[in-house]
Design a protein around this motif. Structure first.
Motif, PDB file in Angstrom:
ATOM      1  N   GLN A  72      33.178  45.980  30.425  1.00  0.00           N
ATOM      2  CA  GLN A  72      34.444  46.673  30.673  1.00  0.00           C
ATOM      3  C   GLN A  72      35.337  45.857  31.605  1.00  0.00           C
ATOM      4  N   PHE A  73      34.729  45.235  32.624  1.00  0.00           N
ATOM      5  CA  PHE A  73      35.484  44.408  33.567  1.00  0.00           C
ATOM      6  C   PHE A  73      36.138  43.232  32.850  1.00  0.00           C
ATOM      7  N   ARG A  74      35.370  42.562  31.989  1.00  0.00           N
ATOM      8  CA  ARG A  74      35.919  41.428  31.237  1.00  0.00           C
ATOM      9  C   ARG A  74      37.077  41.858  30.349  1.00  0.00           C
ATOM     10  N   THR A  77      40.348  42.727  32.495  1.00  0.00           N
ATOM     11  CA  THR A  77      40.910  41.702  33.379  1.00  0.00           C
ATOM     12  C   THR A  77      41.369  40.457  32.649  1.00  0.00           C
TER      13      THR A  77
END
Length: 213
Positions: A72-74, A77
């Motif tokens: 989810q972070f990848r 961002t």
């Protein structure tokens, strides 16, 4: 907080909770489960690798929850996230939670004696997934997270677009072959398809690069 940020936060929370849900199933059946649980199966659907019960019931869902957080972070961002196809974005947002629930359910049911052939199920799921991804790969515009990220595709947007158009076709054909392999189950067909969908787009991208694209 704007609507997009709120939606991403809700998705992050929901997907993480779903990754951890199999722990509840494991706790419910804990006393009925053997001390060693099968975590890997051969081409014939027979268990060939085992792990301690606590590590499987608690460790695997936690590991997948952490993997989900990283995914989810990848996704959120990436500076080029506006180029994601919406369908593929949703697929990759929910892929890890589905894997967590599906794999843990099978592991627990297998340990309880509710056996069914994992090979056929895996082939059907993989075949459908490849066909689905193949249909949307050509619509996956240049970004740093999703798609075929090679030195040559990341170096040139035309290289990226041409490689993804070819890869989309190959993924669909590969998915159909894997679906048909259910009638002639063998691991070599799946391995051959995976090698092909990896190798051909990579070599095609390199050839384009050598041609200045």
């Amino acid at each position: 907080m704007n609507q997009v940020d709120k939606s991403m936060k809700i998705t992050l929370i929901l997907t993480t909770i779903i990754c951890l849900l199999p722990i509840l199933m494991g706790v419910f059946y804990y006393k009925e489960l053997p001390n060693q649980l099968a975590i890997h199966f051969n081409d014939a659907g027979k268990a060939d690798n085992y792990m301690n019960k606590p590590l499987v019931i608690f460790g695997l869902p936690i590991f997948l929850a952490v993997l989900n957080l990283f995914t989810q972070f990848r996704l959120v961002t990436d500076p080029q996230k506006a180029n994601y196809p919406k369908v593929l974005l949703n697929l990759f947002r929910w892929l890890v939670p589905v894997i967590s629930v599906g794999c843990m359910t099978y592991i627990i049911f297998f340990a309880l004696g509710k056996d069914f052939h994992i090979g056929n199920i895996g082939s059907i799921v993989l075949g459908i997934l490849l066909i689905f991804i193949g249909n949307y790969l050509p619509k996956c515009h240049f970004n740093y997270t999703m798609g075929i990220k090679l030195p040559w595709t990341l170096n040139n947007e035309d290289n990226w677009n041409k490689t993804h158009r070819l890869a989309g076709f190959i993924y669909v054909v590969g998915g159909v072959i894997i679906l048909l392999s259910v009638f002639w189950p063998t691991v070599y067909i799946t391995l051959g398809v995976i090698a092909t969908i990896v190798f051909i787009p990579m070599m095609y991208s390199f050839v384009l690069y050598r041609r200045g694209i």
